[in-house]
Design a protein around this motif. Structure first.
Motif, PDB file in Angstrom:
ATOM      1  N   LEU A 184      35.314 -16.415 -10.444  1.00 17.27           N
ATOM      2  CA  LEU A 184      36.466 -16.103 -11.297  1.00 17.27           C
ATOM      3  C   LEU A 184      35.987 -15.640 -12.670  1.00 17.27           C
ATOM      4  O   LEU A 184      36.475 -14.632 -13.205  1.00 17.27           O
ATOM      5  N   GLY A 185      35.037 -16.347 -13.246  1.00 19.85           N
ATOM      6  CA  GLY A 185      34.527 -15.975 -14.551  1.00 19.85           C
ATOM      7  C   GLY A 185      33.819 -14.630 -14.542  1.00 19.85           C
ATOM      8  O   GLY A 185      34.029 -13.800 -15.436  1.00 19.85           O
ATOM      9  N   ILE A 186      33.004 -14.404 -13.530  1.00 15.44           N
ATOM     10  CA  ILE A 186      32.283 -13.126 -13.434  1.00 15.44           C
ATOM     11  C   ILE A 186      33.265 -11.979 -13.235  1.00 15.44           C
ATOM     12  O   ILE A 186      33.142 -10.925 -13.874  1.00 15.44           O
TER      13      ILE A 186
ATOM     14  N   SER B 234      54.665  -9.323 -23.306  1.00 15.43           N
ATOM     15  CA  SER B 234      53.484  -8.558 -23.672  1.00 15.43           C
ATOM     16  C   SER B 234      52.458  -9.464 -24.340  1.00 15.43           C
ATOM     17  O   SER B 234      52.798 -10.263 -25.211  1.00 15.43           O
ATOM     18  N   PHE B 235      51.203  -9.322 -23.931  1.00  7.57           N
ATOM     19  CA  PHE B 235      50.099 -10.076 -24.503  1.00  7.57           C
ATOM     20  C   PHE B 235      48.988  -9.093 -24.851  1.00  7.57           C
ATOM     21  O   PHE B 235      48.787  -8.101 -24.139  1.00  7.57           O
ATOM     22  N   PRO B 236      48.216  -9.369 -25.908  1.00  4.78           N
ATOM     23  CA  PRO B 236      47.147  -8.436 -26.272  1.00  4.78           C
ATOM     24  C   PRO B 236      46.037  -8.334 -25.214  1.00  4.78           C
ATOM     25  O   PRO B 236      45.432  -7.279 -25.054  1.00  4.78           O
ATOM     26  N   HIS B 237      45.785  -9.409 -24.492  1.00  6.09           N
ATOM     27  CA  HIS B 237      44.748  -9.406 -23.451  1.00  6.09           C
ATOM     28  C   HIS B 237      45.331 -10.008 -22.170  1.00  6.09           C
ATOM     29  O   HIS B 237      45.103 -11.179 -21.856  1.00  6.09           O
ATOM     30  N   PRO B 238      46.074  -9.224 -21.394  1.00  2.12           N
ATOM     31  CA  PRO B 238      46.714  -9.773 -20.184  1.00  2.12           C
ATOM     32  C   PRO B 238      45.722 -10.277 -19.137  1.00  2.12           C
ATOM     33  O   PRO B 238      46.020 -11.209 -18.408  1.00  2.12           O
ATOM     34  N   ILE B 239      44.530  -9.692 -19.082  1.00  2.00           N
ATOM     35  CA  ILE B 239      43.539 -10.160 -18.113  1.00  2.00           C
ATOM     36  C   ILE B 239      43.125 -11.594 -18.427  1.00  2.00           C
ATOM     37  O   ILE B 239      42.963 -12.423 -17.525  1.00  2.00           O
ATOM     38  N   ALA B 240      42.991 -11.897 -19.711  1.00  2.94           N
ATOM     39  CA  ALA B 240      42.635 -13.258 -20.113  1.00  2.94           C
ATOM     40  C   ALA B 240      43.729 -14.240 -19.737  1.00  2.94           C
ATOM     41  O   ALA B 240      43.441 -15.358 -19.283  1.00  2.94           O
TER      42      ALA B 240
ATOM     43  N   GLY C 217      35.453  -5.119 -18.833  1.00  6.62           N
ATOM     44  CA  GLY C 217      34.451  -4.127 -19.201  1.00  6.62           C
ATOM     45  C   GLY C 217      33.234  -4.754 -19.841  1.00  6.62           C
ATOM     46  O   GLY C 217      32.543  -4.112 -20.633  1.00  6.62           O
ATOM     47  N   SER C 218      32.989  -6.015 -19.534  1.00  3.21           N
ATOM     48  CA  SER C 218      31.867  -6.787 -20.084  1.00  3.21           C
ATOM     49  C   SER C 218      31.897  -6.835 -21.610  1.00  3.21           C
ATOM     50  O   SER C 218      30.858  -6.924 -22.258  1.00  3.21           O
ATOM     51  N   ALA C 219      33.094  -6.770 -22.171  1.00  2.00           N
ATOM     52  CA  ALA C 219      33.246  -6.764 -23.628  1.00  2.00           C
ATOM     53  C   ALA C 219      33.589  -8.136 -24.192  1.00  2.00           C
ATOM     54  O   ALA C 219      33.424  -8.358 -25.382  1.00  2.00           O
ATOM     55  N   HIS C 220      34.067  -9.028 -23.351  1.00  2.00           N
ATOM     56  CA  HIS C 220      34.522 -10.334 -23.826  1.00  2.00           C
ATOM     57  C   HIS C 220      33.755 -11.444 -23.104  1.00  2.00           C
ATOM     58  O   HIS C 220      34.135 -11.867 -22.016  1.00  2.00           O
ATOM     59  N   PRO C 221      32.700 -11.965 -23.725  1.00  3.27           N
ATOM     60  CA  PRO C 221      31.910 -13.007 -23.062  1.00  3.27           C
ATOM     61  C   PRO C 221      32.677 -14.311 -22.854  1.00  3.27           C
ATOM     62  O   PRO C 221      32.268 -15.127 -22.028  1.00  3.27           O
ATOM     63  N   THR C 222      33.784 -14.507 -23.553  1.00  4.28           N
ATOM     64  CA  THR C 222      34.571 -15.728 -23.334  1.00  4.28           C
ATOM     65  C   THR C 222      35.204 -15.745 -21.947  1.00  4.28           C
ATOM     66  O   THR C 222      35.625 -16.804 -21.484  1.00  4.28           O
ATOM     67  N   ALA C 223      35.248 -14.590 -21.295  1.00  5.51           N
ATOM     68  CA  ALA C 223      35.763 -14.546 -19.923  1.00  5.51           C
ATOM     69  C   ALA C 223      34.852 -15.297 -18.965  1.00  5.51           C
ATOM     70  O   ALA C 223      35.258 -15.619 -17.842  1.00  5.51           O
ATOM     71  N   LEU C 224      33.645 -15.623 -19.413  1.00  6.64           N
ATOM     72  CA  LEU C 224      32.699 -16.356 -18.560  1.00  6.64           C
ATOM     73  C   LEU C 224      32.886 -17.870 -18.645  1.00  6.64           C
ATOM     74  O   LEU C 224      32.157 -18.612 -17.978  1.00  6.64           O
ATOM     75  N   ILE C 225      33.838 -18.341 -19.429  1.00  9.59           N
ATOM     76  CA  ILE C 225      34.059 -19.786 -19.557  1.00  9.59           C
ATOM     77  C   ILE C 225      34.314 -20.450 -18.207  1.00  9.59           C
ATOM     78  O   ILE C 225      33.740 -21.509 -17.924  1.00  9.59           O
ATOM     79  N   PRO C 226      35.158 -19.881 -17.332  1.00 11.61           N
ATOM     80  CA  PRO C 226      35.314 -20.511 -16.012  1.00 11.61           C
ATOM     81  C   PRO C 226      34.005 -20.614 -15.238  1.00 11.61           C
ATOM     82  O   PRO C 226      33.799 -21.568 -14.482  1.00 11.61           O
TER      83      PRO C 226
END
Length: 126
Positions: A15-17, A88-94, A24-33
């Motif tokens: 999920l995190g990866i 609407s959210f600024p980062h819907p993927i997050a 786009g590998s721009a937000h390393p916080t997406a790796l928290i999971p």
């Protein structure tokens, strides 16, 4: 349950990866999971033993961590529902990733509780 814990950890790592690559590998916080998933893999490895006391300890630790993550992600689950209804959210993927983390942790906690109940019943019968 140890194997389920390892599988759950691998699911969180994926999920995190996925979230990281989707941004786009721009937000390393997406790796928290993924970081949380590594802990669950470790918990599962530690619980994969013949010693019932150690197994019980590590499984209780893992379900406690999952419950805390679930409780912490409840606002994100609400945001996921709001997102699905057009907010609407600024980062819907997050928002989606945190909602998935919340759902996965809830499902894991429910599986663990069911297993703990059946183990306790089996101990009382014998």
């Amino acid at each position: 349950m140890a194997k389920l814990t390892i599988a759950f950890g691998v699911l969180l790592i994926l999920l995190g990866i996925t979230g990281y690559l989707t941004t786009g590998s721009a937000h390393p916080t997406a790796l928290i999971p993924s970081g949380i998933g590594v802990f669950f893999v470790l918990f599962g490895v530690m619980a994969n033993t013949e010693d019932s006391k150690k197994r019980m300890l590590w499984m209780h630790i893992s379900v406690t961590v999952a419950l805390l993550v679930f409780l912490g992600m409840i606002p994100s689950a609400i945001d996921t529902i709001r997102l699905s209804r057009g907010a609407s959210f600024p980062h819907p993927i997050a928002v989606e990733e945190k909602g998935a983390l919340c759902l996965f942790c809830l499902i894991y906690v429910l599986f663990c509780v069911r297993s703990f109940i059946s183990a306790r019943r089996a101990r009382l019968v014998s």
